[in-house]
Design an enzyme around this catalytic site. Structure first.
Site, mmCIF file in Angstrom:
data_model
loop_
_atom_site.group_PDB
_atom_site.id
_atom_site.type_symbol
_atom_site.label_atom_id
_atom_site.label_comp_id
_atom_site.label_asym_id
_atom_site.label_seq_id
_atom_site.Cartn_x
_atom_site.Cartn_y
_atom_site.Cartn_z
ATOM 1 N N LYS A 1 0.841 -1.202 0.000
ATOM 2 C CA LYS A 1 0.000 0.000 0.000
ATOM 3 C C LYS A 1 0.874 1.248 0.000
ATOM 4 O O LYS A 1 0.595 2.224 -0.716
ATOM 5 C CB LYS A 1 -0.913 0.004 1.221
ATOM 6 C CG LYS A 1 -1.747 1.273 1.365
ATOM 7 C CD LYS A 1 -2.693 1.216 2.543
ATOM 8 C CE LYS A 1 -3.501 2.511 2.660
ATOM 9 N NZ LYS A 1 -4.523 2.444 3.731
ATOM 10 N N HIS B 1 -9.047 -32.359 -33.547
ATOM 11 C CA HIS B 1 -9.955 -31.254 -33.196
ATOM 12 C C HIS B 1 -10.917 -31.679 -32.087
ATOM 13 O O HIS B 1 -12.111 -31.432 -32.151
ATOM 14 C CB HIS B 1 -10.712 -30.768 -34.435
ATOM 15 C CG HIS B 1 -9.808 -30.268 -35.516
ATOM 16 N ND1 HIS B 1 -10.251 -30.014 -36.795
ATOM 17 C CD2 HIS B 1 -8.471 -29.994 -35.518
ATOM 18 C CE1 HIS B 1 -9.226 -29.597 -37.529
ATOM 19 N NE2 HIS B 1 -8.138 -29.588 -36.771
#
Length: 509
Positions: free
Chosen positions: A140, A271
Site C-alpha cells: 500500500k 480437433h
C-alpha cells in the site's frame, strides 16, 4: 529515477531462506539496519551480519506460540508512515518509530500443507496473519517502501541494491507492489477455496493460477495465447516443440477420453473428436485397430494410450505423422524410436488429480459446471424393445457410450468389438450426423452389420432408427426423454433391432 528512496532500515521475516544470503550481505554492505524475527533472525546472525530483534523494537516478545510477532504499531507505523506527510513524521518522531524502507516477507505454505493431507488444525496454523498484513501494508505504501513478497524477486532486488547504491525508483517499487498483491490475492483465494467446499458452498467464482506459459499463438497465428497452470506437474515432455493452444485443447480432450477406459486402449483425436479408438488385450493391436478406423483423419492427430508403449508399438506409430503422443510410460527402446523426429511432441503423463469443475469465459462473465463424471454401463441400460441386446452388444454399447460422451454434439457413434467404426460429429441435425457416420464407415470398408449405435441425446423422430437399421446396426443406445420416444421404439421393433435407454444425456458443446 523518479522519487528515489534510499533504503536505511529493513524488516526481514521469511519462511523460505533460499537465495536470501546475497541480499542480506548486500544490505550489510550498504549499512542498512536489519530487523528480524525467529528463524530468519538466527539465519542472519549465522551469516555474521548484525540484526535487531523485532522484540527490541516493540518491547513485546513473540507470543501465542508465534502467532503474534510483528503485529505492533512500531512495526506497522514504520512501514505505513508517509515520508512527505508532516503529521505522520511528527507522530513517528513522538513514538520513536523508525521508518522501514524495505520489507522482505513470505507466507506460510498453506497450499503445500493442504496438498500433503495434513489434518485440519495443521492447515489452520498455516493461515498467515502477520506476513499477509506486512505485505499489504508495505505494498500500500509503495510510494516510500519496497516490498519483496516472494523469493522469485530476490535476484531483481539484489541487482537494484548493487547497481543503484541502495536506492529504488517509484516505478520499481510499484512493480514490486504489484507482485506482492499477486502473492497475497493468490494466497487468499487458496484459503477461501479450501473453506468453500460442501453443499453450502458460496456460488462465487475465484480462480488463481501462479504459473503461466506464453504459447506460440492462440487458435490462429493472429491471436495471442497463454496457458495458466502447471504443465510440468501433469507431463514430462520427452521430445518436441512447445505445446500450442490447439495442442493443449486436443490433449485435454484426449486425457478426458482415455480416462474412461481401464483395459489397454489407444485413441486418436483430431480437433477434440475421436477418429479412432480401440480396446484390445495389448496396445499394439489397440493401436492398429484404432488407426484403421480413419487413417486419413489420424494424420497430424493427437494420440493417447493408457499403458506402456513398447518398441514394437512405437515402430508402428512411427510410420504416422502426428502432433502429440501421450502415454503413462515408454520402454527405453520405444522412447528412442519416437524421439527420432525433433518436432513431434512426446509426453509422459503423470498421476495427477484433475479438477472436478469446468469453466470458460462467455459474454461478459464465466460459466462453470461440474465435470461430467457419469457414463452408463450395461447395468444402467434399460431395454425398451422386444429385441433385447446380446451380452456383446451391451459391451459395445458401453464402449460407444464412452466415446459419444467425449464427442462434439450432435453426435452419432458406431462401434463393434470394442472398436470405434465411425462417428458423425458436430452436425446441426442428428440425421446428418448419422449419415456422415454411415458414409465414413463405408469409405474405409467397414461393414455395419452387427455394429451398435450410440447417440448423445434422444431421437425426436424415428428417422435415425430407420436409417441405422437399414445400414445394418443391430442395437441402439440413447438417453430417452423425448415426448416421441415411443415412435423410435416402435420403429426399432418394426426393424427387429434392440434399443436401450440410459436416462442420461451427454451433450458436448
Amino acid at each position: 529515477m523518479n522519487h528515489p528512496v534510499k533504503i536505511k532500515n529493513a524488516l526481514i521475516s521469511v519462511f523460505y531462506k533460499d537465495n536470501l544470503e546475497p541480499v542480506i550481505l548486500q544490505l550489510q554492505k550498504l549499512g542498512v539496519n536489519i530487523y528480524s524475527t525467529g528463524g530468519t533472525e538466527t539465519f542472519i546472525k549465522n551469516l555474521g551480519v548484525d540484526v535487531i530483534p523485532v522484540e527490541d523494537l516493540t518491547s513485546y516478545p513473540s507470543i501465542l506460540g508465534g502467532r503474534v510477532k510483528t503485529l505492533h504499531p512500531k512495526v506497522f507505523g514504520g512501514i505505513l508512515t508517509r515520508r512527505a506527510h508532516s503529521g505522520d513524521q511528527e507522530q513517528i518522531a513522538q513514538y520513536e518509530i523508525p521508518e522501514i524502507d524495505l520489507v522482505i516477507v513470505d507466507l506460510y505454505p498453506f497450499e503445500e500443507t493442504v496438498k500433503s493431507g495434513a489434518p485440519e488444525q495443521d492447515i489452520i496454523e498455516k493461515i498467515d496473519i502477520g506476513g499477509i498484513s506486512l505485505i499489504r501494508a508495505a505494498a500500500k505504501n509503495h510510494q516510500d517502501v519496497v516490498i519483496i513478497a516472494s523469493k522469485d524477486d530476490y535476484t531483481t532486488l539484489n541487482n537494484i541494491l548493487e547497481t543503484q547504491n541502495g536506492e529504488t525508483s517509484l516505478e520499481q517499487r510499484k512493480a514490486f507492489a504489484r507482485n506482492a498483491f499477486h502473492v497475497s490475492s493468490h494466497y487468499d483465494s487458496a484459503i477461501f477455496n479450501w473453506f468453500n467446499q460442501g453443499d453450502d458452498a458460496l456460488t462465487v467464482f475465484k480462480q488463481s493460477e501462479q504459473k503461466a506459459t506464453v504459447l506460440r499463438y492462440g487458435e490462429n497465428p493472429h491471436q495471442k495465447g497463454y496457458f495458466y497452470g502447471d504443465l510440468d506437474a501433469m507431463f514430462d515432455k520427452l521430445n518436441g516443440k512447445e505445446l500450442s493452444y490447439n495442442n493443449l485443447v486436443d490433449v485435454d480432450a484426449a486425457v478426458a477420453l482415455i480416462d474412461e477406459f481401464t483395459e489397454p486402449t489407444f485413441a486418436i483425436l483430431k480437433h477434440t473428436n475421436a477418429c479412432g479408438v480401440a480396446s484390445r488385450p495389448n496396445l499394439l493391436d489397440a493401436w492398429q485397430d484404432a488407426l484403421a478406423c480413419d487413417p486419413v483423419s489420424a494424420f497430424g492427430g493427437v494420440l493417447i494410450c493408457n499403458g506402456e508403449v513398447d518398441e514394437a508399438t512405437a515402430l508402428e506409430i512411427n510410420k504416422l505423422f502426428f502432433e502429440v503422443l501421450i502415454a503413462p510410460a515408454y520402454s527405453a527402446a520405444a522412447e528412442q524410436v519416437l524421439t527420432s523426429k525433433k518436432n513431434r511432441i512426446i509426453l509422459r503423463r503423470k498421476d495427477v488429480a484433475l479438477p472436478g469443475k469446468l469453466f470458460k469465459t462467455l459474454l461478459n462473465g464465466v460459466i462453470e459446471q461440474d465435470k461430467d463424471n457419469t457414463v452408463e454401463g450395461p447395468e444402467l441400460m434399460t431395454a425398451v424393445t422386444r429385441q433385447k441386446p446380446t451380452e456383446q452388444e451391451l459391451k459395445d454399447l458401453f464402449f460407444a457410450n464412452k466415446v459419444v460422451k467425449h464427442t462434439k454434439s450432435n453426435t452419432i457413434v458406431f462401434a463393434k468389438n470394442n472398436t470405434l467404426i465411425a462417428s458423425g460429429v458436430g452436425q446441426t441435425s442428428r440425421v446428418d450426423s448419422l449419415k456422415q457416420a454411415v458414409i465414413k464407415a463405408e469409405s474405409f470398408g467397414f461393414s455395419l452389420q452387427g455394429a451398435v449405435m450410440a447417440s448423445d441425446a434422444f431421437f425426436p423422430f424415428p428417422d435415425c432408427v430407420e436409417l441405422a437399421a437399414e445400414a445394418g446396426i443391430s442395437a441402439v443406445l440413447q438417453p430417452g426423454g423425448s415426448i416421441k420416444d415411443q415412435d423410435s421404439i416402435d420403429k426399432a421393433n418394426e426393424k427387429g433391432i434392440a434399443m436401450v435407454t440410459t436416462g442420461v444425456r451427454h451433450f458436448k458443446h
